[in-house]
Design a protein around this motif. Structure first.
Motif, PDB file in Angstrom:
ATOM      1  N   LYS A   1      37.690  30.651  57.943  1.00 12.97           N
ATOM      2  CA  LYS A   1      37.726  31.882  57.152  1.00 12.97           C
ATOM      3  C   LYS A   1      39.132  32.453  56.997  1.00 12.97           C
ATOM      4  CE  LYS A   1      33.226  32.515  56.747  1.00 12.97           C
ATOM      5  NZ  LYS A   1      32.535  32.699  55.504  1.00 12.97           N
ATOM      6  N   GLU A   2      40.127  31.771  57.547  1.00 18.97           N
ATOM      7  CA  GLU A   2      41.479  32.315  57.539  1.00 18.97           C
ATOM      8  C   GLU A   2      42.038  32.425  56.121  1.00 18.97           C
ATOM      9  OE1 GLU A   2      45.604  31.640  60.036  1.00 18.97           O
ATOM     10  OE2 GLU A   2      44.054  30.116  60.052  1.00 18.97           O
ATOM     11  N   PHE A   3      41.797  31.433  55.269  1.00 19.75           N
ATOM     12  CA  PHE A   3      42.300  31.423  53.911  1.00 19.75           C
ATOM     13  C   PHE A   3      41.146  31.190  52.944  1.00 19.75           C
ATOM     14  CE2 PHE A   3      45.741  29.684  56.539  1.00 19.75           C
ATOM     15  CZ  PHE A   3      46.698  30.651  56.311  1.00 19.75           C
ATOM     16  N   TYR A   4      41.292  31.720  51.736  1.00 23.24           N
ATOM     17  CA  TYR A   4      40.270  31.495  50.711  1.00 23.24           C
ATOM     18  C   TYR A   4      40.419  30.081  50.173  1.00 23.24           C
ATOM     19  CZ  TYR A   4      37.605  31.789  46.447  1.00 23.24           C
ATOM     20  OH  TYR A   4      36.685  31.561  45.460  1.00 23.24           O
ATOM     21  N   VAL A   5      39.309  29.388  50.061  1.00 23.15           N
ATOM     22  CA  VAL A   5      39.287  28.041  49.500  1.00 23.15           C
ATOM     23  C   VAL A   5      38.422  28.086  48.252  1.00 23.15           C
ATOM     24  CG1 VAL A   5      38.683  25.631  49.934  1.00 23.15           C
ATOM     25  CG2 VAL A   5      39.509  27.053  51.798  1.00 23.15           C
ATOM     26  N   LYS A   6      38.971  27.603  47.155  1.00 19.52           N
ATOM     27  CA  LYS A   6      38.223  27.608  45.900  1.00 19.52           C
ATOM     28  C   LYS A   6      36.957  26.770  46.054  1.00 19.52           C
ATOM     29  CE  LYS A   6      42.197  27.944  42.819  1.00 19.52           C
ATOM     30  NZ  LYS A   6      42.899  27.242  41.726  1.00 19.52           N
TER      31      LYS A   6
END
Length: 58
Positions: free
Chosen positions: A35-40
């Protein structure tokens, strides 16, 4: 949420080791890293299919 109660006559190192093991087994850190970075959505699908392909090869 992992919880460790320190037993009587137990040193802190062994309690900490038990806590780390519980955190690792519960998968809390893995969820945080995911959940650390948004992934498309498209990238997430591709990563998921690659992981499944890699798992099938083993």
């Amino acid at each position: 949420m992992p919880r460790v109660v320190v037993k009587e006559n137990e040193d802190l190192d062994s309690a900490l080791r038990r806590f780390k093991r519980q955190v690792n087994n519960s998968g809390v850190l893995a969820k945080c890293r995911a959940k650390e970075f948004y992934v498309k959505p498209g990238v997430a699908r591709r990563l998921k299919s690659e992981a499944a392909r890699k798992k099938r090869r083993k």
